[in-house]
Design a protein around this motif. Sequence first.
Motif, PDB file in Angstrom:
ATOM      1  N   ALA A 146      -2.050   3.044   2.496  1.00 51.22           N
ATOM      2  CA  ALA A 146      -3.004   2.056   1.976  1.00 51.22           C
ATOM      3  C   ALA A 146      -4.434   2.477   2.310  1.00 51.22           C
ATOM      4  O   ALA A 146      -5.350   2.368   1.479  1.00 51.22           O
ATOM      5  CB  ALA A 146      -2.718   0.676   2.569  1.00 51.22           C
ATOM      6  N   TYR A 147      -4.610   2.963   3.513  1.00 51.64           N
ATOM      7  CA  TYR A 147      -5.959   3.352   3.945  1.00 51.64           C
ATOM      8  C   TYR A 147      -6.434   4.585   3.190  1.00 51.64           C
ATOM      9  O   TYR A 147      -7.589   4.655   2.751  1.00 51.64           O
ATOM     10  CB  TYR A 147      -5.967   3.596   5.456  1.00 51.64           C
ATOM     11  CG  TYR A 147      -7.366   3.693   6.029  1.00 51.64           C
ATOM     12  CD1 TYR A 147      -8.251   2.623   5.897  1.00 51.64           C
ATOM     13  CD2 TYR A 147      -7.801   4.843   6.677  1.00 51.64           C
ATOM     14  CE1 TYR A 147      -9.537   2.705   6.409  1.00 51.64           C
ATOM     15  CE2 TYR A 147      -9.087   4.926   7.190  1.00 51.64           C
ATOM     16  CZ  TYR A 147      -9.953   3.858   7.058  1.00 51.64           C
ATOM     17  OH  TYR A 147     -11.217   3.926   7.552  1.00 51.64           O
ATOM     18  N   ARG A 152      -9.220  -1.095  10.096  1.00 52.61           N
ATOM     19  CA  ARG A 152      -9.277   0.340  10.362  1.00 52.61           C
ATOM     20  C   ARG A 152     -10.605   0.931   9.895  1.00 52.61           C
ATOM     21  O   ARG A 152     -11.182   1.787  10.574  1.00 52.61           O
ATOM     22  CB  ARG A 152      -8.110   1.057   9.695  1.00 52.61           C
ATOM     23  CG  ARG A 152      -7.958   2.469  10.251  1.00 52.61           C
ATOM     24  CD  ARG A 152      -6.958   3.309   9.529  1.00 52.61           C
ATOM     25  NE  ARG A 152      -5.576   2.869   9.726  1.00 52.61           N
ATOM     26  CZ  ARG A 152      -4.524   3.663   9.457  1.00 52.61           C
ATOM     27  NH1 ARG A 152      -4.693   4.890   9.025  1.00 52.61           N
ATOM     28  NH2 ARG A 152      -3.301   3.214   9.621  1.00 52.61           N
ATOM     29  N   ARG A 208      -2.486  -6.349   3.966  1.00 54.83           N
ATOM     30  CA  ARG A 208      -3.032  -5.045   3.576  1.00 54.83           C
ATOM     31  C   ARG A 208      -4.548  -5.014   3.698  1.00 54.83           C
ATOM     32  O   ARG A 208      -5.109  -4.112   4.323  1.00 54.83           O
ATOM     33  CB  ARG A 208      -2.621  -4.731   2.140  1.00 54.83           C
ATOM     34  CG  ARG A 208      -3.228  -3.441   1.625  1.00 54.83           C
ATOM     35  CD  ARG A 208      -2.791  -3.182   0.181  1.00 54.83           C
ATOM     36  NE  ARG A 208      -3.340  -1.948  -0.338  1.00 54.83           N
ATOM     37  CZ  ARG A 208      -2.885  -1.339  -1.422  1.00 54.83           C
ATOM     38  NH1 ARG A 208      -1.885  -1.862  -2.101  1.00 54.83           N
ATOM     39  NH2 ARG A 208      -3.434  -0.223  -1.842  1.00 54.83           N
ATOM     40  N   TYR A 219      -5.569   5.471   0.217  1.00 56.49           N
ATOM     41  CA  TYR A 219      -5.879   5.043  -1.153  1.00 56.49           C
ATOM     42  C   TYR A 219      -7.271   4.392  -1.210  1.00 56.49           C
ATOM     43  O   TYR A 219      -8.072   4.686  -2.093  1.00 56.49           O
ATOM     44  CB  TYR A 219      -4.797   4.073  -1.627  1.00 56.49           C
ATOM     45  CG  TYR A 219      -4.974   3.590  -3.036  1.00 56.49           C
ATOM     46  CD1 TYR A 219      -4.707   4.422  -4.112  1.00 56.49           C
ATOM     47  CD2 TYR A 219      -5.403   2.289  -3.299  1.00 56.49           C
ATOM     48  CE1 TYR A 219      -4.853   3.985  -5.419  1.00 56.49           C
ATOM     49  CE2 TYR A 219      -5.560   1.840  -4.601  1.00 56.49           C
ATOM     50  CZ  TYR A 219      -5.282   2.689  -5.652  1.00 56.49           C
ATOM     51  OH  TYR A 219      -5.446   2.242  -6.944  1.00 56.49           O
ATOM     52  N   GLN A 220      -7.556   3.531  -0.238  1.00 58.78           N
ATOM     53  CA  GLN A 220      -8.871   2.873  -0.189  1.00 58.78           C
ATOM     54  C   GLN A 220      -9.984   3.921  -0.059  1.00 58.78           C
ATOM     55  O   GLN A 220     -11.017   3.836  -0.716  1.00 58.78           O
ATOM     56  CB  GLN A 220      -8.911   1.895   0.988  1.00 58.78           C
ATOM     57  CG  GLN A 220     -10.243   1.172   1.160  1.00 58.78           C
ATOM     58  CD  GLN A 220     -10.574   0.260  -0.007  1.00 58.78           C
ATOM     59  OE1 GLN A 220      -9.696  -0.213  -0.709  1.00 58.78           O
ATOM     60  NE2 GLN A 220     -11.866   0.037  -0.253  1.00 58.78           N
ATOM     61  N   ARG A 221      -9.740   4.928   0.781  1.00 59.68           N
ATOM     62  CA  ARG A 221     -10.722   6.005   0.955  1.00 59.68           C
ATOM     63  C   ARG A 221     -10.936   6.769  -0.340  1.00 59.68           C
ATOM     64  O   ARG A 221     -12.060   7.168  -0.665  1.00 59.68           O
ATOM     65  CB  ARG A 221     -10.252   6.975   2.055  1.00 59.68           C
ATOM     66  CG  ARG A 221     -10.452   6.433   3.456  1.00 59.68           C
ATOM     67  CD  ARG A 221     -11.918   6.224   3.702  1.00 59.68           C
ATOM     68  NE  ARG A 221     -12.219   5.806   5.048  1.00 59.68           N
ATOM     69  CZ  ARG A 221     -13.364   5.234   5.397  1.00 59.68           C
ATOM     70  NH1 ARG A 221     -14.299   4.979   4.500  1.00 59.68           N
ATOM     71  NH2 ARG A 221     -13.589   4.895   6.642  1.00 59.68           N
ATOM     72  N   ASP A 246      -0.947   3.735   6.572  1.00 65.56           N
ATOM     73  CA  ASP A 246      -1.646   5.007   6.369  1.00 65.56           C
ATOM     74  C   ASP A 246      -1.893   5.260   4.888  1.00 65.56           C
ATOM     75  O   ASP A 246      -2.985   5.674   4.492  1.00 65.56           O
ATOM     76  CB  ASP A 246      -0.829   6.184   6.943  1.00 65.56           C
ATOM     77  CG  ASP A 246      -0.824   6.187   8.470  1.00 65.56           C
ATOM     78  OD1 ASP A 246      -1.619   5.439   9.066  1.00 65.56           O
ATOM     79  OD2 ASP A 246      -0.013   6.938   9.058  1.00 65.56           O
ATOM     80  N   GLU A 248     -13.176   4.746  -2.499  1.00 70.56           N
ATOM     81  CA  GLU A 248     -14.563   4.727  -2.020  1.00 70.56           C
ATOM     82  C   GLU A 248     -15.269   6.055  -2.260  1.00 70.56           C
ATOM     83  O   GLU A 248     -16.468   6.082  -2.513  1.00 70.56           O
ATOM     84  CB  GLU A 248     -14.601   4.340  -0.537  1.00 70.56           C
ATOM     85  CG  GLU A 248     -14.012   2.956  -0.344  1.00 70.56           C
ATOM     86  CD  GLU A 248     -14.574   2.185   0.824  1.00 70.56           C
ATOM     87  OE1 GLU A 248     -15.525   2.661   1.472  1.00 70.56           O
ATOM     88  OE2 GLU A 248     -14.053   1.084   1.074  1.00 70.56           O
ATOM     89  N   VAL A 302      -6.684  -2.733   6.317  1.00 71.22           N
ATOM     90  CA  VAL A 302      -7.572  -1.685   5.801  1.00 71.22           C
ATOM     91  C   VAL A 302      -8.996  -1.922   6.310  1.00 71.22           C
ATOM     92  O   VAL A 302      -9.675  -0.989   6.763  1.00 71.22           O
ATOM     93  CB  VAL A 302      -7.522  -1.628   4.252  1.00 71.22           C
ATOM     94  CG1 VAL A 302      -8.681  -0.823   3.692  1.00 71.22           C
ATOM     95  CG2 VAL A 302      -6.197  -1.032   3.784  1.00 71.22           C
ATOM     96  N   THR A 317     -15.805  -2.581  -1.118  1.00 69.92           N
ATOM     97  CA  THR A 317     -15.515  -1.376  -0.343  1.00 69.92           C
ATOM     98  C   THR A 317     -15.803  -1.634   1.129  1.00 69.92           C
ATOM     99  O   THR A 317     -16.554  -2.557   1.471  1.00 69.92           O
ATOM    100  CB  THR A 317     -16.400  -0.196  -0.791  1.00 69.92           C
ATOM    101  OG1 THR A 317     -17.766  -0.582  -0.632  1.00 69.92           O
ATOM    102  CG2 THR A 317     -16.132   0.179  -2.238  1.00 69.92           C
ATOM    103  N   GLY A 355       0.769  -1.238   0.000  1.00 77.60           N
ATOM    104  CA  GLY A 355       0.000   0.000   0.000  1.00 77.60           C
ATOM    105  C   GLY A 355       0.797   1.283   0.000  1.00 77.60           C
ATOM    106  O   GLY A 355       0.231   2.363   0.139  1.00 77.60           O
TER     107      GLY A 355
END
Lengths: 545, 133
Positions: free
Chosen positions: A436-437, B27, B20, A439-441, A434, A444, B24, B118, A234
């Motif tokens: 990776a998270y 969190r 990962r 990027y996911q956000r 951080d 979304e 994710v 998601t 990530g």
Amino acid sequence: MDKSSWLKEHYLPSSLRDADFTTVSGQELDPLYAPEDVEGLDYERDLGYPGLYPFTRGVQATMYRGRLWTMRQFAGFGTAEDTNRRYRFLLERGQTGLSVAFDMPTIMGRDSDDPLAEGEVGRCGVAIDSLADMETLFEGIPLRDITTSMTINGPAAVLLAFYLCVGEKQGASFSELGGTIQNDILKEYIAQKSWIFPPRPSLRVITDILAFCSREVPRWNTISISGYHIREAGSTAVQELAFTLADGFAYVEAGIAAGLDVDEFAPRLSFFFNAHVDFFEEIAKYRAARRIWARHMREKYGAKDPRSWMLRFHTQTAGCSLTAQQPENNIVRTAFQALSAVLGGTQSLHTNSMDETLALPTEKAVEIALRTQQLIAHETGVANVIDPLGGSYFVEALTDRMEREAEEYFRRIEELGGVLAAIDQGFFQREIADAAYRYQREIESGKRVVVGVNRYRNEEETLSIELLKIDPAVEKKQRDKLAELRSSRSSSQVDASLEALKEGARGDANLMPLILSCARAYCTEGEIIGALREVFGEYRETPLF
Amino acid sequence: MERGKRRILIAKPGLDGHDRGAKVVARGLADAGYEVIYTGLHQTPEQIAEAAIQEDVDAVGLSILSGAHMTLFPRVMELLAERGGEKIMVFGGGIIPEDDAVELRRMGVAEIFTPGTTISEIVSFLDKNFGGA
């Protein structure tokens, strides 16, 4: 007119499309790059010519005019027999180097009959328990004529020993064998999480390998310092660049601290990067990596041999960028990523197959992935000219920025007390989690578009590609074979060689010759690693998210 | 019941280190208001079932990318049942082909989330199964 007046008078008054103009790593970009963006650039100092310091434009003078990159598809599944068939298939179709994917028990130093191996044998790579399996894996493949890359870290010394013994049995001397072991334990603690021993004894095994290979296996790439997994976990492009090179410098320092001359081992260090989807960011990353490595190796570590300054690297297209939705789109993604690796001057390339978010690749899928490389090499014309993007205002500005931001990370790591201390403090792990998270956000919220996933979805989609199934019988077959091996070998020879290894591990003997004796006695991987684990202990991570 | 009163264990069974997705999701669920416990890597089914009972969780989310899901998912469910945790919901994700996902759902796994899912999809699934947030 200069850039700022152009921006003010012509660009800003116009309307823009509603989109996010940042790189995939979240870097802000200018709408246009102009001569003023590269004002400080000094051609000789910052770019130079291919094959010459600081190698920004490539490590060889001829690059792909001399030789194309090695097409090295990563492959392994089931038993050694199954994988040997896949290797022959790939070689027949024009692959030019082998690359071994091991299953999880092998990667973690466990035999196929270990209770922790249950359900994992041959699942995401090939199961190798002993020299006997390695002999089968390379049957009919002359190791003198081909180079092999092995993705193995914790137990790298053991798998290297097995490989060298197979070469020996084929009549090749160690000095004739070429290839790569990944052997990058630092990135395991940082990202990939396939560790065995704690960091310090792990580094000792690695410096033993450096010393042994520099004398006995001079064509071997002893560490493939890997950003690939850091990126897959990530990280951003700059984090991949900075953390990987920081690991590289840590190995150089460990080698020097172990009493080796830097020019004795540095020429055999190689790198492994990810080719993610942001085309120019990736190209700039490879160019910056070469320049940073060259500068540090010459200026900071005092290497004198130009081969110590050269950053040679393998690239794999980004597995984590592939989608389970509309998997055929992955063929296109992979092609763009592979092209960025080639434009960035890679020495070796693996292209992912379209089905890898669902299972291991089928023959059909891997053939398309290999053909993608052949199309780039032979049809697009991009291999005709060296570093064709050199001098692009954008590419040079981005390369400079990557270098600056990596240097900033080096400073932070230094402040924390170096790479090992930063690992202990969870610094890399947190930075990556951080990113990776974030990027996911972004996905979304729709800020970042992923075709087929958060835009252009096909609600009627049904999967139309075939998937590779691993026969559950593989596990039993492998365990039976292992039981047979255990009963057929000389147990006194096994015990004696394992005892000698433990003795060596307690002292400061070079472990490679001792591991080679264990391999020749057909000790299993689990037994050899078990002996070392007794002396070195096992690493435990503090889980964080 | 509010999300904050629901406890979810996110676990990585088996040998693979690809965490990962698990991190994710952990969190994301915590940000959505659940109480999340993360086991860390290389957990045996026994350790996971034990932790689930000890921590008195409402659900266990398993993440596996190594292909060992057909062995490890059922094992965790079996051990949960043995220890009186048969009411604990088990869901999971990873590199899992649809055929296997169908089979796992048939065995009682509440849902399998594959790549591209998601966090909000997982949250709405949990809300629905817990009878509203």
